[in-house]
Write a protein that holds these residues in place. Structure first.
Motif, PDB file in Angstrom:
ATOM      1  N   UNK A 315      85.737 -16.489  35.232  1.00  0.00           N
ATOM      2  CA  UNK A 315      85.515 -17.589  34.292  1.00  0.00           C
ATOM      3  C   UNK A 315      86.873 -18.159  33.903  1.00  0.00           C
ATOM      4  N   UNK A 316      87.165 -19.375  34.360  1.00  0.00           N
ATOM      5  CA  UNK A 316      88.423 -20.015  34.004  1.00  0.00           C
ATOM      6  C   UNK A 316      88.366 -20.544  32.573  1.00  0.00           C
ATOM      7  N   UNK A 317      89.503 -20.496  31.903  1.00  0.00           N
ATOM      8  CA  UNK A 317      89.631 -21.141  30.607  1.00  0.00           C
ATOM      9  C   UNK A 317      90.084 -22.572  30.848  1.00  0.00           C
ATOM     10  N   UNK A 348      82.688  -5.216  39.079  1.00  0.00           N
ATOM     11  CA  UNK A 348      83.666  -6.266  39.331  1.00  0.00           C
ATOM     12  C   UNK A 348      84.870  -6.084  38.432  1.00  0.00           C
ATOM     13  N   UNK A 349      85.979  -6.666  38.849  1.00  0.00           N
ATOM     14  CA  UNK A 349      87.205  -6.732  38.054  1.00  0.00           C
ATOM     15  C   UNK A 349      87.966  -7.968  38.484  1.00  0.00           C
ATOM     16  N   UNK A 350      88.500  -8.713  37.532  1.00  0.00           N
ATOM     17  CA  UNK A 350      89.288  -9.895  37.889  1.00  0.00           C
ATOM     18  C   UNK A 350      90.355 -10.160  36.850  1.00  0.00           C
ATOM     19  N   UNK A 361      94.258 -13.123  31.317  1.00  0.00           N
ATOM     20  CA  UNK A 361      92.920 -12.703  30.919  1.00  0.00           C
ATOM     21  C   UNK A 361      92.393 -11.721  31.963  1.00  0.00           C
ATOM     22  N   UNK A 362      91.925 -10.555  31.510  1.00  0.00           N
ATOM     23  CA  UNK A 362      91.358  -9.534  32.384  1.00  0.00           C
ATOM     24  C   UNK A 362      89.892  -9.326  32.033  1.00  0.00           C
ATOM     25  N   UNK A 363      89.109  -9.012  33.065  1.00  0.00           N
ATOM     26  CA  UNK A 363      87.691  -8.775  32.860  1.00  0.00           C
ATOM     27  C   UNK A 363      87.209  -7.727  33.844  1.00  0.00           C
ATOM     28  N   UNK A 381      60.402  -6.036  36.643  1.00  0.00           N
ATOM     29  CA  UNK A 381      61.784  -6.440  36.858  1.00  0.00           C
ATOM     30  C   UNK A 381      62.617  -6.043  35.647  1.00  0.00           C
ATOM     31  N   UNK A 382      63.698  -5.306  35.880  1.00  0.00           N
ATOM     32  CA  UNK A 382      64.578  -4.889  34.790  1.00  0.00           C
ATOM     33  C   UNK A 382      66.023  -5.176  35.172  1.00  0.00           C
ATOM     34  N   UNK A 383      66.881  -5.320  34.165  1.00  0.00           N
ATOM     35  CA  UNK A 383      68.290  -5.588  34.432  1.00  0.00           C
ATOM     36  C   UNK A 383      69.154  -5.217  33.246  1.00  0.00           C
ATOM     37  N   UNK A 384      70.417  -4.926  33.529  1.00  0.00           N
ATOM     38  CA  UNK A 384      71.376  -4.617  32.486  1.00  0.00           C
ATOM     39  C   UNK A 384      72.776  -4.916  32.973  1.00  0.00           C
ATOM     40  N   UNK A 385      73.681  -5.237  32.058  1.00  0.00           N
ATOM     41  CA  UNK A 385      75.059  -5.531  32.445  1.00  0.00           C
ATOM     42  C   UNK A 385      76.007  -5.224  31.295  1.00  0.00           C
ATOM     43  N   UNK A 386      77.281  -5.052  31.643  1.00  0.00           N
ATOM     44  CA  UNK A 386      78.339  -4.804  30.661  1.00  0.00           C
ATOM     45  C   UNK A 386      79.603  -5.502  31.136  1.00  0.00           C
ATOM     46  N   UNK A 387      80.308  -6.168  30.215  1.00  0.00           N
ATOM     47  CA  UNK A 387      81.569  -6.838  30.526  1.00  0.00           C
ATOM     48  C   UNK A 387      82.583  -6.549  29.418  1.00  0.00           C
ATOM     49  N   UNK A 388      83.786  -6.133  29.840  1.00  0.00           N
ATOM     50  CA  UNK A 388      84.881  -5.886  28.897  1.00  0.00           C
ATOM     51  C   UNK A 388      86.024  -6.825  29.253  1.00  0.00           C
ATOM     52  N   UNK A 389      86.530  -7.567  28.253  1.00  0.00           N
ATOM     53  CA  UNK A 389      87.574  -8.561  28.499  1.00  0.00           C
ATOM     54  C   UNK A 389      88.747  -8.337  27.550  1.00  0.00           C
ATOM     55  N   UNK A 390      89.938  -8.646  28.059  1.00  0.00           N
ATOM     56  CA  UNK A 390      91.154  -8.576  27.244  1.00  0.00           C
ATOM     57  C   UNK A 390      91.929  -9.872  27.391  1.00  0.00           C
ATOM     58  N   UNK A 391      92.545 -10.306  26.287  1.00  0.00           N
ATOM     59  CA  UNK A 391      93.369 -11.508  26.254  1.00  0.00           C
ATOM     60  C   UNK A 391      94.727 -11.084  25.718  1.00  0.00           C
ATOM     61  N   UNK A 392      95.725 -11.001  26.603  1.00  0.00           N
ATOM     62  CA  UNK A 392      96.991 -10.403  26.203  1.00  0.00           C
ATOM     63  C   UNK A 392      97.811 -11.315  25.280  1.00  0.00           C
TER      64      UNK A 392
END
Length: 449
Positions: A315-317, A348-350, A361-363, A381-392
């Motif tokens: 995701x670009x800023x 994923x990691x970016x 920005x890291x995710x 149908x089931x689904x789950x997700x987790x995202x951790x982000x850092x803004x230095x």
């Protein structure tokens, strides 16, 4: 047609019609018209080629949210009702081929929390053989994307991004084992919101490919990419790389590695960056019902490129109007069980490093989706997700958790009804960015043909 021949092509007549329509859409700086132009041109090309019938489906869905604006306090509830159409088609093989996948929708909120919204996505790619070894390629990708990567994903924080590219590709065989390929592309990126930065670019590529064996090929590629943003910033990117492709009975591995130099110019100021770039893709069939994949890429580019379309977790800023060094990695597996259930797991990691401002920005995150057929007419149908982000830049971190579960019931061969409930929680070092949301949706889906 070249080693990287697209999956579809347009006839010469429809290519000319498409070109004139595209020029009109480009002059008007209208991504919606741009995307719809390509859809209509694709349909015209399909009719001329007398290809297989289109796949067309529609749906009507209502979604209730107890925090529709995704705020940390003073939550408000509302219901969005949305109607949508989905189109898919791939032409028969021939001198001109095309592949189209498109979705359009329109939604309204019962309590007018947001203005009525239109939704659209498009993946369109094709080429047409003009002469022996010479083809003309066209591609278009349309997405609704987030404007500010730090803010919540609401309609007020979205814009429509359209990435269009077209140009000739010439391939020349040197004997039975070597091939030279040259291409020249014009690209145009438009955002629907006027405050977002649009761009035009010219891309030239030359490559040499050698077939070492029936399962191994590789070569050398050089490219230059000259982009001009409507802010007046000019970004030139040159890349030289080695590439390869290797396959085994159940495994496929391909990639490239090279060096890149990026130069940005604005108002008499020039900044340069260099780095190692590359990409790879690994796929393996563990057994007939289990597949795994790993892929990654590192590029020096800008936010108006198609990198975030190729890697959806990036995701670009869009508030940053500078060049960016972006790295993305994702992996996952799919397994089909004997009871007709299916599971998909992805990680994923970016990283996005904005070169002129030194903001990073890291995710990282993962997602799990599980589908199971309960009976001939009913599926889970089931689904789950987790995202951790850092803004230095300011040391802010946030985490987002999502989970949902739903049922689909087939009323007839063409008509189904579905229901789903879900929950989202976002925690952050900034209390203003935190929220919780519970939602429930009910809908109908119909397959027209």
């Amino acid at each position: 047609m070249g080693l990287n021949k697209r999956l579809w092509r347009l006839t010469r007549k429809n290519s000319l019609e498409l070109s004139s329509m595209v020029r009109l859409a480009g002059r008007r700086k209208c991504p919606e018209l741009f995307g719809l132009t390509v859809i209509f041109a694709a349909v015209a090309g399909i009719n001329v080629a007398q290809a297989e019938p289109l796949s067309l489906s529609g749906g009507l869905n209502s979604r209730f949210s107890d925090n529709v604006a995704l705020t940390p306090s003073d939550e408000s509830s509302d219901v969005e009702t949305r109607v949508n159409l989905t189109l898919a088609h791939q032409t028969d093989p021939g001198k001109c081929e095309a592949r189209t996948a498109a979705n359009v929708g329109y939604g309204v909120w019962y309590d007018d929390t947001f203005d009525p919204q239109d939704y659209a996505s498009l993946d369109f790619a094709g080429d047409c053989e003009l002469a022996r070894g010479l083809s003309w390629e066209v591609s278009d990708n349309l997405r609704d994307v987030t404007q500010n990567s730090r803010a919540s994903d609401t309609p007020n924080n979205r814009t429509r991004k359209n990435v269009f590219r077209t140009g000739p590709v010439y391939s020349l065989m040197l004997g039975q084992l070597d091939q030279l390929t040259f291409s020249a592309k014009y690209g145009n990126t438009d955002y629907s919101e006027p405050e977002d930065t649009d761009s035009e670019r010219y891309i030239g590529t030359a490559s040499w490919n050698h077939i070492f064996s029936q399962t191994l090929s590789g070569g050398l590629q050089v490219s230059t990419n000259q982009a001009e943003l409507d802010t007046g910033v000019e970004i030139d990117t040159d890349v030289a790389s080695l590439f390869f492709s290797k396959s085994w009975q159940a495994t496929r591995f391909s990639g490239s590695i090279g060096v890149s130099q990026l130069e940005s110019r604005f108002g008499g100021n020039t900044q340069s960056s260099q780095g190692v770039v590359g990409n790879f893709s690994f796929e393996r069939d563990i057994n007939p019902v289990t597949q795994v994949y790993v892929r990654g890429s590192r590029e020096l580019t800008d936010q108006t490129s198609d990198f975030d379309i190729r890697f959806g977790d990036v995701v670009f800023n869009l508030r940053e109007t500078t060049a960016v060094e972006v790295t993305a990695l994702d992996a996952g597996f799919t397994r089909q069980f004997s009871d007709a259930s299916r599971i998909n797991v992805g990680i994923f990691a970016n990283r996005s490093d904005y070169l002129d401002t030194d903001e990073v920005e890291d995710s990282v995150g993962f997602s799990v989706n599980y589908n199971r057929t309960i009976s001939e007419l009913l599926s889970l149908q089931t689904g789950g997700s987790y995202r951790y982000r850092t803004f230095d830049a300011d040391g802010v971190n946030d985490s987002t958790y999502r989970a949902d579960i739903g049922l689909v019931y087939e009323l007839t061969n063409d008509l189904s009804v579905n229901g789903r409930v879900g929950h989202t929680t976002k925690t952050s070092d900034l209390s203003s960015s935190e929220y919780q949301e519970n939602w429930i949706s009910l809908g109908l889906a119909y397959q027209f043909f």
